[in-house]
Design a protein around this motif. Structure first.
Motif, mmCIF file in Angstrom:
data_model
loop_
_atom_site.group_PDB
_atom_site.id
_atom_site.type_symbol
_atom_site.label_atom_id
_atom_site.label_comp_id
_atom_site.label_asym_id
_atom_site.label_seq_id
_atom_site.Cartn_x
_atom_site.Cartn_y
_atom_site.Cartn_z
ATOM 1 N N LEU A 188 0.858 -1.190 0.000
ATOM 2 C CA LEU A 188 0.000 0.000 0.000
ATOM 3 C C LEU A 188 0.892 1.237 0.000
ATOM 4 N N ALA B 178 -5.693 4.695 1.503
ATOM 5 C CA ALA B 178 -6.721 3.693 1.807
ATOM 6 C C ALA B 178 -7.720 4.305 2.782
ATOM 7 N N ILE C 297 -8.308 -2.031 7.964
ATOM 8 C CA ILE C 297 -7.431 -1.996 6.787
ATOM 9 C C ILE C 297 -6.316 -3.012 7.013
#
Length: 238
Positions: A176, A180, A192
């Motif tokens: 990532l 997010a 998450i």
């Protein structure tokens, strides 16, 4: 055609709160500009409340309002003061004077009411399940994915400048590097997950954390992000 009367209903919104220790316009401008530069789409036209608890003097609220709006935020009110003169000045500038949930509870403790016994429905029809939205492959810079009413699963990495959003949880089976945003409509139970953390921004139900505040020991590690006492908690996945 059936006409409906106007209605006033209560609801809950998540709003960013800016804590300031002095009223110097340039210092506030620099702080807001730095945050916008890190996540411009997230903060564009975002509502903002200023916590003035640390201020000794009453600021120029008209000037403060213009400054905040020049950085593409919308200043809706202040919080953190019991100073009546400061409240009056804020109201004169068209700002709301807001109390946090904790303050409101302290001022008006709830009355104790008996807890009703749970009601068990027999042969109740289960609510329909909304399948997770699954994306196979990388999410490229400038791309945005949104899972409405469900979770989002990414079988790949999220590039810098990309944005993944879900009303429930987000699972990223890769790195990532972008943004997010889970619990986009206020779901505080959203989570998450990612296999490698290098995020530009993490957000759950409106509570967010930018890249410069990520714990250094968890960078490039597999992590699990959740809300804990209105703060984001990031834990290593072992």
């Amino acid at each position: 055609m059936v006409e409906r009367d106007n209605e006033l209903k209560g609801t809950t919104f998540t709003i960013s709160v800016l804590h300031i220790s002095d009223g110097k316009p340039e210092r506030i401008r620099q702080l807001l500009a730095a945050k916008v530069a890190q996540a411009p789409l997230f903060f564009n036209c975002a509502p903002l409340v200023i916590n003035v608890e640390r201020l000794a003097d009453i600021p120029d609220f008209e000037q403060l309002k213009e400054l905040v709006e020049s950085e593409d935020f919308v200043l809706v009110g202040i919080t953190g003061t019991q100073n009546e003169a400061m409240k009056t000045a804020a109201k004169a500038a068209g700002l709301a004077v807001m109390a946090s949930g904790k303050s409101r509870k302290a001022e008006h403790p709830p009355e104790k009411t008996p807890i009703p016994a749970p009601v068990v429905e027999v042969n109740a029809t289960p609510a329909p399940l909304v399948p997770s939205k699954v994306h196979v492959g990388p999410v490229r810079s400038g791309q945005q994915l949104y899972a409405a009413g469900t979770s989002l699963v990414i079988l790949g990495s999220v590039s810098p400048g990309a944005e993944v959003i879900a009303d429930d949880s987000i699972h990223i089976y890769g790195t990532l590097r972008g943004r997010a945003i889970a619990g986009a409509k206020g779901n505080t139970q959203a989570r998450i997950y990612c296999q490698q953390l290098q995020a530009e921004l993490l957000s759950i139900a409106g509570t967010f954390q930018l890249s410069d505040a990520l714990p250094t020991g968890l960078i490039q590690q597999p992590v699990h992000v959740r809300l804990d006492n209105e703060q984001l908690r990031i834990d290593h996945i072992k």
